[in-house]
Design a protein around this motif. Structure first.
Motif, PDB file in Angstrom:
ATOM      1  N   ASP A  11       0.734  -1.297   0.182  1.00  0.00           N
ATOM      2  CA  ASP A  11       0.121   0.006   0.017  1.00  0.00           C
ATOM      3  C   ASP A  11       0.698   1.214  -0.090  1.00  0.00           C
ATOM      4  OD1 ASP A  11      -2.671  -0.974  -0.030  1.00  0.00           O
ATOM      5  OD2 ASP A  11      -2.717  -1.424   1.997  1.00  0.00           O
ATOM      6  N   VAL A  12       1.880   1.255   0.760  1.00  0.00           N
ATOM      7  CA  VAL A  12       2.839   2.539   0.792  1.00  0.00           C
ATOM      8  C   VAL A  12       3.379   2.722  -0.558  1.00  0.00           C
ATOM      9  CG1 VAL A  12       4.736   3.162   2.099  1.00  0.00           C
ATOM     10  CG2 VAL A  12       3.066   2.416   3.315  1.00  0.00           C
ATOM     11  N   LEU A  14      -5.201   4.809  -5.850  1.00  0.00           N
ATOM     12  CA  LEU A  14      -5.389   4.055  -4.660  1.00  0.00           C
ATOM     13  C   LEU A  14      -4.148   3.993  -3.510  1.00  0.00           C
ATOM     14  CD1 LEU A  14      -6.744   0.703  -6.820  1.00  0.00           C
ATOM     15  CD2 LEU A  14      -7.973   2.171  -5.104  1.00  0.00           C
ATOM     16  N   GLY A  15      -2.752   4.231  -4.267  1.00  0.00           N
ATOM     17  CA  GLY A  15      -1.865   4.422  -3.219  1.00  0.00           C
ATOM     18  C   GLY A  15      -2.151   5.797  -2.419  1.00  0.00           C
ATOM     19  N   LEU A  16      -2.846   6.938  -3.178  1.00  0.00           N
ATOM     20  CA  LEU A  16      -3.141   8.222  -2.452  1.00  0.00           C
ATOM     21  C   LEU A  16      -4.064   7.674  -1.214  1.00  0.00           C
ATOM     22  CD1 LEU A  16      -2.640  11.293  -2.392  1.00  0.00           C
ATOM     23  CD2 LEU A  16      -4.433  11.524  -3.783  1.00  0.00           C
ATOM     24  N   ALA A  17      -5.044   7.036  -1.627  1.00  0.00           N
ATOM     25  CA  ALA A  17      -6.107   6.428  -0.648  1.00  0.00           C
ATOM     26  C   ALA A  17      -5.334   5.711   0.567  1.00  0.00           C
ATOM     27  CB  ALA A  17      -7.089   5.510  -1.302  1.00  0.00           C
ATOM     28  N   SER A  18      -4.609   4.902   0.058  1.00  0.00           N
ATOM     29  CA  SER A  18      -3.651   4.202   1.121  1.00  0.00           C
ATOM     30  C   SER A  18      -2.835   4.882   2.207  1.00  0.00           C
ATOM     31  CB  SER A  18      -3.005   3.058   0.372  1.00  0.00           C
ATOM     32  OG  SER A  18      -3.439   2.127  -0.224  1.00  0.00           O
ATOM     33  N   ILE A  66      -9.148   1.669  14.006  1.00  0.00           N
ATOM     34  CA  ILE A  66      -7.845   0.868  13.702  1.00  0.00           C
ATOM     35  C   ILE A  66      -8.042  -0.398  12.967  1.00  0.00           C
ATOM     36  CG2 ILE A  66      -5.878   0.117  14.621  1.00  0.00           C
ATOM     37  CD1 ILE A  66      -5.980   2.367  17.042  1.00  0.00           C
ATOM     38  N   VAL A  67      -8.793  -1.171  13.653  1.00  0.00           N
ATOM     39  CA  VAL A  67      -9.027  -2.520  13.051  1.00  0.00           C
ATOM     40  C   VAL A  67      -9.767  -2.294  11.740  1.00  0.00           C
ATOM     41  CG1 VAL A  67     -10.269  -4.758  13.207  1.00  0.00           C
ATOM     42  CG2 VAL A  67      -8.993  -3.647  15.311  1.00  0.00           C
ATOM     43  N   ALA A  68     -10.783  -1.385  11.711  1.00  0.00           N
ATOM     44  CA  ALA A  68     -11.450  -1.108  10.245  1.00  0.00           C
ATOM     45  C   ALA A  68     -10.232  -0.575   9.263  1.00  0.00           C
ATOM     46  CB  ALA A  68     -12.689  -0.277  10.330  1.00  0.00           C
ATOM     47  N   PHE A  69      -9.359   0.413   9.745  1.00  0.00           N
ATOM     48  CA  PHE A  69      -8.702   0.929   8.849  1.00  0.00           C
ATOM     49  C   PHE A  69      -7.594  -0.107   8.298  1.00  0.00           C
ATOM     50  CE2 PHE A  69      -9.041   5.189  11.278  1.00  0.00           C
ATOM     51  CZ  PHE A  69     -10.280   5.472  10.369  1.00  0.00           C
ATOM     52  N   LEU A  70      -7.227  -0.924   9.255  1.00  0.00           N
ATOM     53  CA  LEU A  70      -6.164  -1.991   8.660  1.00  0.00           C
ATOM     54  C   LEU A  70      -6.708  -2.936   7.651  1.00  0.00           C
ATOM     55  CD1 LEU A  70      -4.176  -2.847  12.084  1.00  0.00           C
ATOM     56  CD2 LEU A  70      -3.667  -1.521  10.010  1.00  0.00           C
ATOM     57  N   PHE A  71      -7.996  -3.246   7.923  1.00  0.00           N
ATOM     58  CA  PHE A  71      -8.771  -4.134   6.774  1.00  0.00           C
ATOM     59  C   PHE A  71      -8.997  -3.572   5.404  1.00  0.00           C
ATOM     60  CE2 PHE A  71     -10.191  -6.994  10.407  1.00  0.00           C
ATOM     61  CZ  PHE A  71      -9.901  -8.185   9.784  1.00  0.00           C
ATOM     62  N   VAL A  72      -9.106  -1.788   5.722  1.00  0.00           N
ATOM     63  CA  VAL A  72      -9.215  -0.999   4.420  1.00  0.00           C
ATOM     64  C   VAL A  72      -8.123  -1.380   3.624  1.00  0.00           C
ATOM     65  CG1 VAL A  72      -9.557   1.070   3.625  1.00  0.00           C
ATOM     66  CG2 VAL A  72     -11.045   0.191   5.451  1.00  0.00           C
ATOM     67  N   LEU A  73      -6.812  -1.249   4.398  1.00  0.00           N
ATOM     68  CA  LEU A  73      -5.509  -1.007   3.839  1.00  0.00           C
ATOM     69  C   LEU A  73      -5.200  -2.352   3.188  1.00  0.00           C
ATOM     70  CD1 LEU A  73      -3.550   0.736   6.238  1.00  0.00           C
ATOM     71  CD2 LEU A  73      -3.926   1.368   3.967  1.00  0.00           C
ATOM     72  N   SER A  74      -5.796  -3.427   3.633  1.00  0.00           N
ATOM     73  CA  SER A  74      -5.573  -4.797   3.022  1.00  0.00           C
ATOM     74  C   SER A  74      -6.370  -4.851   1.696  1.00  0.00           C
ATOM     75  CB  SER A  74      -5.719  -5.979   3.921  1.00  0.00           C
ATOM     76  OG  SER A  74      -7.003  -5.962   4.510  1.00  0.00           O
ATOM     77  N   GLY A  75      -7.764  -4.349   1.944  1.00  0.00           N
ATOM     78  CA  GLY A  75      -8.668  -4.531   0.664  1.00  0.00           C
ATOM     79  C   GLY A  75      -8.169  -3.880  -0.523  1.00  0.00           C
TER      80      GLY A  75
END
Length: 171
Positions: free
Chosen positions: A24-25, A70-74, A124-133
């Protein structure tokens, strides 16, 4: 017995999740590089970078553009994750002033600290799942394996751009 069998699976999931965060980064700079590759007429370099079959210049540019968005969103979701960690469970360490009226969990400092922490953890948990998605969606995009991926990526990228435009208007 099942405990020893689950250890490698759990370690593999953690490693994969960490790889998705790094992925993502790197999406924004890699997407920009792919766009540059398409402009100079070398889509093979972008294909090697993404580890996929070479595509046309137009498709490479489009994949690079969508990947950059998508990288900007990440990066923004990663920023929100760090902010949620700092301003959530560690609220009391970063907020030193008096507890203002209307502060979540106020009027006591302890109540505000607990409330910020309790509300931040699910975020925090939701954000981490969004990043993996986001990482999974982009990986499917450049692989070109499913028909629904391109429209879904366009919708996510369009929503991201609309969100950033609205956010910039308020800043």
């Amino acid at each position: 017995m099942t405990e020893t069998l689950n250890r490698p699976i759990a370690a593999d999931r953690k490693r994969r999740f960490g790889q998705w965060l790094v992925y993502d980064v790197l999406l924004l700079p890699t997407g920009l590089l792919s766009m540059a590759d398409a402009i100079i007429g070398e889509p093979e370099r972008a294909a090697r970078r993404w580890q996929v079959a070479p595509k046309s210049n137009a498709r490479t540019f489009a994949d690079g553009l969508l990947s950059a968005v998508l990288g900007l969103a990440s990066l923004f979701v990663l920023f929100l994750t760090v902010l949620a960690v700092v301003r959530g469970p560690f609220w009391g360490f970063v907020e030193h002033g008096p507890v203002e009226p209307g502060t979540w969990g106020g009027p006591s400092r302890a109540g505000a600290w607990v409330t910020h922490g309790v509300l931040a953890v699910p975020c925090i948990v939701a954000f981490l799942f969004v990043l993996s998605g986001i990482a999974a969606l982009q990986a499917l995009l450049v692989a070109g394996t499913r028909r629904w991926v391109l429209p879904a990526t366009i919708v996510v990228a369009g929503g991201t751009l609309a969100f950033f435009w609205a956010w910039l208007q308020q800043v």
